[in-house]
Design a protein around this motif. Sequence first.
Motif, PDB file in Angstrom:
ATOM      1  N   GLY A 165     -18.676  -7.530 -15.436  1.00  0.00           N
ATOM      2  CA  GLY A 165     -17.949  -6.520 -16.184  1.00  0.00           C
ATOM      3  C   GLY A 165     -17.179  -5.528 -15.346  1.00  0.00           C
ATOM      4  N   LYS A 166     -16.961  -5.861 -14.059  1.00  0.00           N
ATOM      5  CA  LYS A 166     -16.222  -4.977 -13.168  1.00  0.00           C
ATOM      6  C   LYS A 166     -15.116  -5.735 -12.446  1.00  0.00           C
ATOM      7  CE  LYS A 166     -20.105  -1.862 -12.267  1.00  0.00           C
ATOM      8  NZ  LYS A 166     -20.967  -1.243 -11.231  1.00  0.00           N
ATOM      9  N   ILE A 167     -13.989  -5.049 -12.255  1.00  0.00           N
ATOM     10  CA  ILE A 167     -12.936  -5.601 -11.412  1.00  0.00           C
ATOM     11  C   ILE A 167     -13.321  -5.333  -9.959  1.00  0.00           C
ATOM     12  CG2 ILE A 167     -10.503  -5.482 -10.789  1.00  0.00           C
ATOM     13  CD1 ILE A 167      -9.971  -4.437 -13.619  1.00  0.00           C
ATOM     14  N   VAL A 168     -13.441  -6.387  -9.183  1.00  0.00           N
ATOM     15  CA  VAL A 168     -13.869  -6.268  -7.792  1.00  0.00           C
ATOM     16  C   VAL A 168     -12.676  -6.560  -6.888  1.00  0.00           C
ATOM     17  CG1 VAL A 168     -15.448  -7.090  -6.019  1.00  0.00           C
ATOM     18  CG2 VAL A 168     -16.192  -6.997  -8.409  1.00  0.00           C
ATOM     19  N   MET A 169     -12.265  -5.553  -6.121  1.00  0.00           N
ATOM     20  CA  MET A 169     -11.128  -5.687  -5.205  1.00  0.00           C
ATOM     21  C   MET A 169     -11.650  -5.792  -3.785  1.00  0.00           C
ATOM     22  SD  MET A 169      -8.750  -2.787  -7.060  1.00  0.00           S
ATOM     23  CE  MET A 169     -10.163  -1.931  -7.783  1.00  0.00           C
ATOM     24  N   GLN A 170     -11.270  -6.851  -3.097  1.00  0.00           N
ATOM     25  CA  GLN A 170     -11.729  -7.079  -1.733  1.00  0.00           C
ATOM     26  C   GLN A 170     -10.795  -6.412  -0.723  1.00  0.00           C
ATOM     27  OE1 GLN A 170     -14.570  -8.554  -1.002  1.00  0.00           O
ATOM     28  NE2 GLN A 170     -15.060  -9.279  -3.067  1.00  0.00           N
ATOM     29  N   SER A 171     -11.394  -5.756   0.243  1.00  0.00           N
ATOM     30  CA  SER A 171     -10.672  -5.113   1.356  1.00  0.00           C
ATOM     31  C   SER A 171      -9.524  -4.222   0.887  1.00  0.00           C
ATOM     32  CB  SER A 171     -10.152  -6.176   2.327  1.00  0.00           C
ATOM     33  OG  SER A 171     -11.199  -6.969   2.832  1.00  0.00           O
ATOM     34  N   PRO A 172      -9.772  -3.293  -0.022  1.00  0.00           N
ATOM     35  CA  PRO A 172      -8.699  -2.383  -0.429  1.00  0.00           C
ATOM     36  C   PRO A 172      -8.318  -1.460   0.730  1.00  0.00           C
ATOM     37  CG  PRO A 172     -10.788  -1.622  -1.275  1.00  0.00           C
ATOM     38  CD  PRO A 172     -11.061  -2.969  -0.655  1.00  0.00           C
ATOM     39  N   ALA A 173      -7.025  -1.158   0.835  1.00  0.00           N
ATOM     40  CA  ALA A 173      -6.546  -0.315   1.932  1.00  0.00           C
ATOM     41  C   ALA A 173      -5.277   0.413   1.532  1.00  0.00           C
ATOM     42  CB  ALA A 173      -6.305  -1.152   3.185  1.00  0.00           C
TER      43      ALA A 173
ATOM     44  N   ALA B 268     -11.713   0.032   2.666  1.00  0.00           N
ATOM     45  CA  ALA B 268     -13.087  -0.177   2.235  1.00  0.00           C
ATOM     46  C   ALA B 268     -13.366  -1.665   2.180  1.00  0.00           C
ATOM     47  CB  ALA B 268     -13.327   0.462   0.867  1.00  0.00           C
ATOM     48  N   GLU B 269     -14.625  -1.999   2.181  1.00  0.00           N
ATOM     49  CA  GLU B 269     -14.985  -3.407   2.067  1.00  0.00           C
ATOM     50  C   GLU B 269     -14.704  -3.914   0.661  1.00  0.00           C
ATOM     51  OE1 GLU B 269     -19.181  -5.680   2.076  1.00  0.00           O
ATOM     52  OE2 GLU B 269     -18.672  -4.726   3.983  1.00  0.00           O
ATOM     53  N   ARG B 270     -15.055  -3.068  -0.335  1.00  0.00           N
ATOM     54  CA  ARG B 270     -14.779  -3.426  -1.725  1.00  0.00           C
ATOM     55  C   ARG B 270     -14.519  -2.161  -2.541  1.00  0.00           C
ATOM     56  NH1 ARG B 270     -18.978  -7.273  -4.616  1.00  0.00           N
ATOM     57  NH2 ARG B 270     -20.248  -5.371  -4.527  1.00  0.00           N
ATOM     58  N   ALA B 271     -13.743  -2.352  -3.627  1.00  0.00           N
ATOM     59  CA  ALA B 271     -13.586  -1.317  -4.645  1.00  0.00           C
ATOM     60  C   ALA B 271     -13.934  -1.949  -5.977  1.00  0.00           C
ATOM     61  CB  ALA B 271     -12.158  -0.784  -4.662  1.00  0.00           C
ATOM     62  N   LEU B 272     -14.790  -1.289  -6.738  1.00  0.00           N
ATOM     63  CA  LEU B 272     -15.222  -1.814  -8.020  1.00  0.00           C
ATOM     64  C   LEU B 272     -14.806  -0.858  -9.128  1.00  0.00           C
ATOM     65  CD1 LEU B 272     -17.537  -2.473  -5.703  1.00  0.00           C
ATOM     66  CD2 LEU B 272     -18.674  -3.564  -7.635  1.00  0.00           C
ATOM     67  N   GLN B 273     -14.133  -1.407 -10.132  1.00  0.00           N
ATOM     68  CA  GLN B 273     -13.684  -0.603 -11.264  1.00  0.00           C
ATOM     69  C   GLN B 273     -14.315  -1.163 -12.530  1.00  0.00           C
ATOM     70  OE1 GLN B 273      -9.454  -0.636 -11.997  1.00  0.00           O
ATOM     71  NE2 GLN B 273      -9.515   1.372 -12.982  1.00  0.00           N
TER      72      GLN B 273
ATOM     73  N   ASN C 225     -18.531   0.846   1.887  1.00  0.00           N
ATOM     74  CA  ASN C 225     -18.225   0.780   3.326  1.00  0.00           C
ATOM     75  C   ASN C 225     -16.817   1.308   3.605  1.00  0.00           C
ATOM     76  OD1 ASN C 225     -20.770  -0.326   3.966  1.00  0.00           O
ATOM     77  ND2 ASN C 225     -20.043  -2.375   3.455  1.00  0.00           N
ATOM     78  N   ILE C 226     -16.693   2.603   3.472  1.00  0.00           N
ATOM     79  CA  ILE C 226     -15.396   3.271   3.533  1.00  0.00           C
ATOM     80  C   ILE C 226     -15.148   3.840   4.927  1.00  0.00           C
ATOM     81  CG2 ILE C 226     -13.990   5.088   2.476  1.00  0.00           C
ATOM     82  CD1 ILE C 226     -16.395   5.093   0.299  1.00  0.00           C
TER      83      ILE C 226
ATOM     84  N   GLU D 182     -12.025  12.019  10.153  1.00  0.00           N
ATOM     85  CA  GLU D 182     -12.428  10.629   9.959  1.00  0.00           C
ATOM     86  C   GLU D 182     -13.703  10.641   9.124  1.00  0.00           C
ATOM     87  OE1 GLU D 182     -13.163   6.769  12.733  1.00  0.00           O
ATOM     88  OE2 GLU D 182     -14.472   8.485  13.090  1.00  0.00           O
ATOM     89  N   VAL D 183     -13.677   9.945   8.011  1.00  0.00           N
ATOM     90  CA  VAL D 183     -14.835   9.876   7.119  1.00  0.00           C
ATOM     91  C   VAL D 183     -15.346   8.439   7.109  1.00  0.00           C
ATOM     92  CG1 VAL D 183     -15.683  10.221   4.776  1.00  0.00           C
ATOM     93  CG2 VAL D 183     -13.911  11.736   5.694  1.00  0.00           C
ATOM     94  N   ILE D 184     -16.629   8.292   7.377  1.00  0.00           N
ATOM     95  CA  ILE D 184     -17.279   6.986   7.340  1.00  0.00           C
ATOM     96  C   ILE D 184     -18.424   7.072   6.339  1.00  0.00           C
ATOM     97  CG2 ILE D 184     -18.513   5.230   8.657  1.00  0.00           C
ATOM     98  CD1 ILE D 184     -17.105   6.273  11.162  1.00  0.00           C
ATOM     99  N   ALA D 185     -18.357   6.254   5.295  1.00  0.00           N
ATOM    100  CA  ALA D 185     -19.344   6.352   4.213  1.00  0.00           C
ATOM    101  C   ALA D 185     -19.747   4.969   3.733  1.00  0.00           C
ATOM    102  CB  ALA D 185     -18.767   7.160   3.050  1.00  0.00           C
ATOM    103  N   LYS D 186     -20.995   4.862   3.322  1.00  0.00           N
ATOM    104  CA  LYS D 186     -21.473   3.590   2.791  1.00  0.00           C
ATOM    105  C   LYS D 186     -21.016   3.382   1.349  1.00  0.00           C
ATOM    106  CE  LYS D 186     -25.636   3.155   5.659  1.00  0.00           C
ATOM    107  NZ  LYS D 186     -25.184   1.905   6.316  1.00  0.00           N
ATOM    108  N   THR D 187     -21.169   4.402   0.511  1.00  0.00           N
ATOM    109  CA  THR D 187     -20.831   4.255  -0.898  1.00  0.00           C
ATOM    110  C   THR D 187     -20.347   5.581  -1.477  1.00  0.00           C
ATOM    111  OG1 THR D 187     -22.600   2.622  -1.162  1.00  0.00           O
ATOM    112  CG2 THR D 187     -21.636   3.504  -3.177  1.00  0.00           C
TER     113      THR D 187
END
Length: 218
Positions: free
Chosen positions: A70-78, A93-98, A110-111, A124-129
Motif C-alpha cells: 500500500g505504499k509507493i516505494v522510490m529507490q535511491s531518491p535524490a 536516500a536509500e528509499r522514499a516511501l509514500q 538512510n538519508i 551535513e545531515v546523516i539519518a537512518k529514518t
Amino acid sequence: MTDAPTGAPGMGVSAEAYRLARRHSARVRFFKVALPAAALVIGAIFAVVSFVRTYLPSDLHVESASIEDGKIVMQSPAIAGRNKDGISYSMKAERALQDIKQPDVITLENITAQMPVNESTVAEVIAKTGIYDRGGNLLDMVAPFTINLNTGLKAAFQSAHLDINGGTLTSDQPVSIHSRAASIVAQSLRMTDKGHVIVFEGKVVVDVDPAAIRNKEQ
C-alpha cells in the motif's frame, strides 16, 4: 548598604556572595559560547525540513518505483541544485516511501543531505529514518541521526520530533552537541519559539574551552 559583588572576598563582600557572582558570570560566559552552537544545530534541522517540504516527492529523481504494502516505494531518491544565493544543496536516500492512503506522509530511509543554514554555514545531515507529514508539517526522526556543520560543530541525536508550524523541537533521549569551543551533553532537549528558547534537561554536562570564553569577551 551592601557593596556590589565585584571585588574579592574580604573587601566588603561575603565569600558566598562572591562565589555566587562568579558562578553567575561563568554561566553567562558559557551561554555566549555554547548556545549559538545549539542554535545553529536547530537551524540546520529546520533547513532540511524546509527542503523536504518544498521538493518531496514531485521533484525527486528516482532509479525506480513500485508499490509495496500500500505504499509507493522510490529507490535511491535524490535531489541536487543551488539555492537563490548560489549555495549547493543535495539530498539522497536509500528509499522514499509514500503511503497511498496518506499521500502527505513520506518516509525517508538512510538519508544523507547537505543543506545551507546561512550564507557561510553548510550542514551535513546523516539519518537512518525520517517521517515527514506535509499536512501537519511535522517531522519525526525515529532513529539516531547526526548533524555536522562546516564550522566544526557536530551534534548527535537519538530521536527528535519537530512541529514546524509551532516552532518546537523535542527530544526525550540523549543529545550531544560538540564544537571547537564548547560541548553540551544532556538526557533530553526542548526547543520553543523557533529556536529562541532552548532547554537542556536531565544530567546535563557542559565543557567550555577557556580560550573561547576569553576570545568572546574581547
